[in-house]
Design an enzyme around this catalytic site. Structure first.
Site, PDB file in Angstrom:
ATOM      1  CE  LYS A   8      36.795  42.353  27.013  1.00  0.00           C
ATOM      2  NZ  LYS A   8      35.871  42.298  28.154  1.00  0.00           N
TER       3      LYS A   8
ATOM      4  CD  GLN B 136      32.520  40.907  29.023  1.00  0.00           C
ATOM      5  OE1 GLN B 136      33.656  40.670  28.620  1.00  0.00           O
ATOM      6  NE2 GLN B 136      32.044  42.139  29.099  1.00  0.00           N
TER       7      GLN B 136
ATOM      8  CG  ASP C 268      38.337  43.132  34.258  1.00  0.00           C
ATOM      9  OD1 ASP C 268      38.692  43.909  33.346  1.00  0.00           O
ATOM     10  OD2 ASP C 268      37.292  42.467  34.233  1.00  0.00           O
TER      11      ASP C 268
END
Ligand code: NDP
Length: 294
Positions: A54, A98, A121
């Site tokens: 990422k 994460q 997200d």
């Protein structure tokens, strides 16, 4: 006729180029560089690889990447303090924590602490609510990836019969809501669904997000249907001691019936990371009150 194999890797590369153009425009016109902060707690090897990928993609797209690591025994308070700092930091436009988190940290409390405007997200209840009511907000990356792939294959989705297998909060439900917003007639199937093959055979658009290797068989597919395979399952390879990745769909068999199908790997996966960059750009643009070009 065999199905068209949708190349998620190539599509994601094009999408990342469009994001980069958008980032260049923000820098030129507003002197702003979007920033994405990724928080990793502990040293789960798979998570470490995801975070590294990422960060690399973020920098390639011309954005700033901020990586924050906390030890596996970090307290919930220390993670909350870090998130509060990122929420307040004007250089950070997107925050991603994460998952999974270690057991001493309550996942929902952490996800709820991320400022909704930086929640790239799309897991904050405010963004979940905006999606459920069909209003603009930040949409979870994998569902957004599925929507983009479906539109790439089909153009308009209006009026299509769509079946989503799986009802998780991170994939199945948000995909279903996005498809409803696109005016599909949506059926959400799950582990208690009766006669799943018959339900799937109604689908012009079938999205499988189950986590069961090659569960969807060729005789579940309506001829010409578009099939999007979200599943990532590691199974034993033919060669002893080796493993390989497969999706939730028996791709080879289904490709002889479907009109278009995504492979695993190389379908939804690369698009998911590209959509994270899309969301970061969107968050940065929303902060300026401008429309994101992507
Ligand atoms: P979850 O385990 O949270 O949800 C799985 C869903 O599948 C549940 O709704 C479950 O039903 C349903 N299900 C399980 N077994 C069956 C069955 N036999 N028949 C019908 N439905 C069934 O998984 P996720 O949604 O998190 O992920 C799904 C898959 O997608 C996984 O393989 C995951 O690795 C992959 N994934 C891929 C991503 C990517 O970037 N490509 C990102 C995120 C996930 P019930 O609710 O009744 O239990």
């Amino acid at each position: 006729m065999p199905a068209r194999l949708m190349d998620g890797t190539a599509f994601a590369a094009k999408l990342r180029e469009r994001v980069k153009d958008g980032v260049d425009g923000l820098r030129r016109d507003h002197d702003l560089v979007p920033g994405l902060a990724v928080v990793l707690v502990g040293d789960n090897p798979a998570s470490r690889v995801y975070v590294k990928n990422k960060a690399a993609r973020t920098v390639e797209a011309g954005m700033r990447s901020f990586e924050h690591r906390l030890p596996a025994n970090a307290s919930e308070e220390s993670l909350m303090a870090l998130i509060a700092g990122l929420n307040a930091d004007p250089a950070v436009h997107g925050i991603l924590v994460q998952l999974p988190l270690p057991p001493q940290i309550q996942e929902s409390a952490v996800l709820n602490a991320v400022a909704p405007a930086k929640d790239v997200d799309g897991f904050h209840p405010i963004n979940v609510g905006l999606l459920a009511t069909g209003k603009p907000g930040l949409v979870p990356c994998t569902p957004l990836a599925c929507l983009m792939l479906a539109k790439e294959a089909l153009g308009t989705l209006e009026g299509l019969d769509a079946v989503v297998i799986g009802r998780s909060n991170i994939v199945g439900k948000p995909v279903a809501q996005l498809l409803l917003t696109e005016n599909c007639t949506v059926t959400v199937a799950h582990s208690k669904t009766r006669d799943l093959p018959a339900v799937c055979r109604r689908a012009d658009l079938l999205i499988a997000a189950v986590g069961r290797p090659e569960m969807v068989k060729a005789d579940w597919i309506k001829p010409g249907a578009t099939v999007i395979d979200v599943g990532i399952n590691r199974v034993d390879a033919a060669e002893a001691g080796k493993t390989r990745l497969v999706g939730d769909v028996d791709t080879l068999a289904c490709a002889s019936i479907a009109g278009a199908i995504t492979p695993v790997p190389g379908g939804v996966g690369p698009m998911t990371i590209a959509c994270l960059l899309v969301n970061t750009l969107r968050a940065a643009c929303a902060g300026l009150g401008t429309q994101s070009p992507v």
